[in-house]
Scaffold this motif. Sequence first.
Motif, short mmCIF file in Angstrom:
data_model
loop_
_atom_site.label_atom_id
_atom_site.label_comp_id
_atom_site.label_asym_id
_atom_site.label_seq_id
_atom_site.Cartn_x
_atom_site.Cartn_y
_atom_site.Cartn_z
N UNK A 54 4.50 1.35 -6.50
CA UNK A 54 4.88 1.88 -4.98
C UNK A 54 5.75 2.94 -5.31
N UNK A 55 6.00 3.62 -5.69
CA UNK A 55 7.02 4.79 -5.90
C UNK A 55 7.44 5.38 -4.36
N UNK A 56 6.25 5.63 -3.59
CA UNK A 56 6.50 6.30 -2.36
C UNK A 56 6.49 5.44 -1.26
N UNK A 57 6.15 4.32 -1.39
CA UNK A 57 5.94 3.42 -0.25
C UNK A 57 6.93 2.10 -0.41
N UNK A 58 6.70 0.86 0.49
CA UNK A 58 7.33 -0.29 0.48
C UNK A 58 6.32 -1.49 0.23
N UNK A 59 6.73 -2.46 -0.32
CA UNK A 59 6.14 -3.66 -0.36
C UNK A 59 5.34 -4.04 0.88
N UNK A 60 6.31 -3.77 2.22
CA UNK A 60 5.82 -4.29 3.41
C UNK A 60 4.51 -3.66 3.80
#
Length: 479
Positions: A130-136
């Motif tokens: 998820x380098x460009x996003x969040x776990x959420x």
Amino acid sequence: MSSTEDISLKTKLLQLECHFTWALRKEDTDPTDLLNRLEEQINYDLGKEGGAAHTYNSLGFVKYLLGSHDEALSNLQRSVELTKEYHGEDCEKLLVVSYGNLAWLHYHMKAYEECESYLNKLKEIKEKHFPDSTFATYPQVLGEKGWIFLKFSRTYYERAKECFRKALEMEPAEGEWNAGYAIALYRTETDLPNLTDSPTVKQLRRAIETNPDNDVLKVLLGLKMAVYKKYDEAEGLVETALKNSPEHPHVMRYVGKFFRHKGSADRAIALLKRALNRVPNSSFIHHQLALSYKTKIVLLRREGSHHSKGAEIQRIRNQLIYHLEMATTLRPSFILAMSELAVQYGQNGDTSKAEKLFQDTFQVAKEKNDACQLVHFCYAEFQMFSMRCEPQAIKHYIEGLKMGPDTAKGRKCAEKLGKIAESRIGKNQQDGEAHGILGFIHKEQGEIQQAIKCYEEALRYEDNEEYLTHLCDLRLSLK
């Protein structure tokens, strides 16, 4: 650990996506009842594939809430083991919630090295997947969040619905999210006038397409179809589900509910007793059994003289009260069961016991901000029929109606108030209070002209400042 290090560690923990950061408040649930339901789900393998891993995650969090840290750790570790077992070693991104829970639990256990270890694992997963996003925004996280919201408390249902909706935006064909969204809609939707207006029916059909072996979804759809008087389809769905899953406790309990609504009390009772043998600690099944016995009493009264059936009705009421007491023992904050139990105590002649339980129920409903309208309605019924106190009954029917005229209980409050008012006017046309009650009903239902007419009539016979205020406000609203 220094205070600076602790703040730094806590800051990292607060950024995680897991049960510890989802604002799951202990006071919003009954942890013991939730524990029973989660253990029931594990015992009867009600999830598919990795669903049991989610359940162990939730179980670990509940054990933490109850102060059993070692058991919490064991359950969270079991969640990780099951995820790897079902999905293989290359399942890192499916462990986001489990690792987050483990990091938090080790922090609370003051095992800071282990806490840091899980934070590092999560950092690696983030950089890799998820380098460009969040776990959420990850569907698996949203889905697991949705399931615990559904399990935790009625007050979290809307949040559950939103989680599943977002997960489906990214994975529209995923069966688990479709099922979760359907159940969330089922639990939050009020009955709409037309079948075609029901998002729940549409979503249940979609969920069954993506989960063809899920018989619980079929029963839920059957219950909804019965609401819209589509009885042939409803019975077909229910009978199919029962044939395919005759010993599934969730299927049995919902089918029991279906037969109760249909008026087949004996069949409902037989099914629910079987379900209770499998899951004896289910407050839900005890409650459903009680309601089935209540239906049986209604049916017996319709058949003939109350006096000839008095002994049988009392025997059934004793069973009804027993199952309500069991439901409230297993789940002390079960507002629906508490309210019904208080009503039954009143009908059984134990009015002091009923009054005390009603006051406890009002307190729980207020603290949880849940089912307050139901409690006002039930208390009004108690005052009307057990205490024979019409003024108190009117007061609480009015309070119930104020909380929403468009709900099932709101409509019931309006109906009861209307009958009281019409009866009094039939005896005395100059009963100003009765005309005022009719004015209030029309006002709450948005029927302005009828409300004005009733308040004008009320003021002919009674000098009442409240009626005059309502009348002035209603006239102004028309300008």
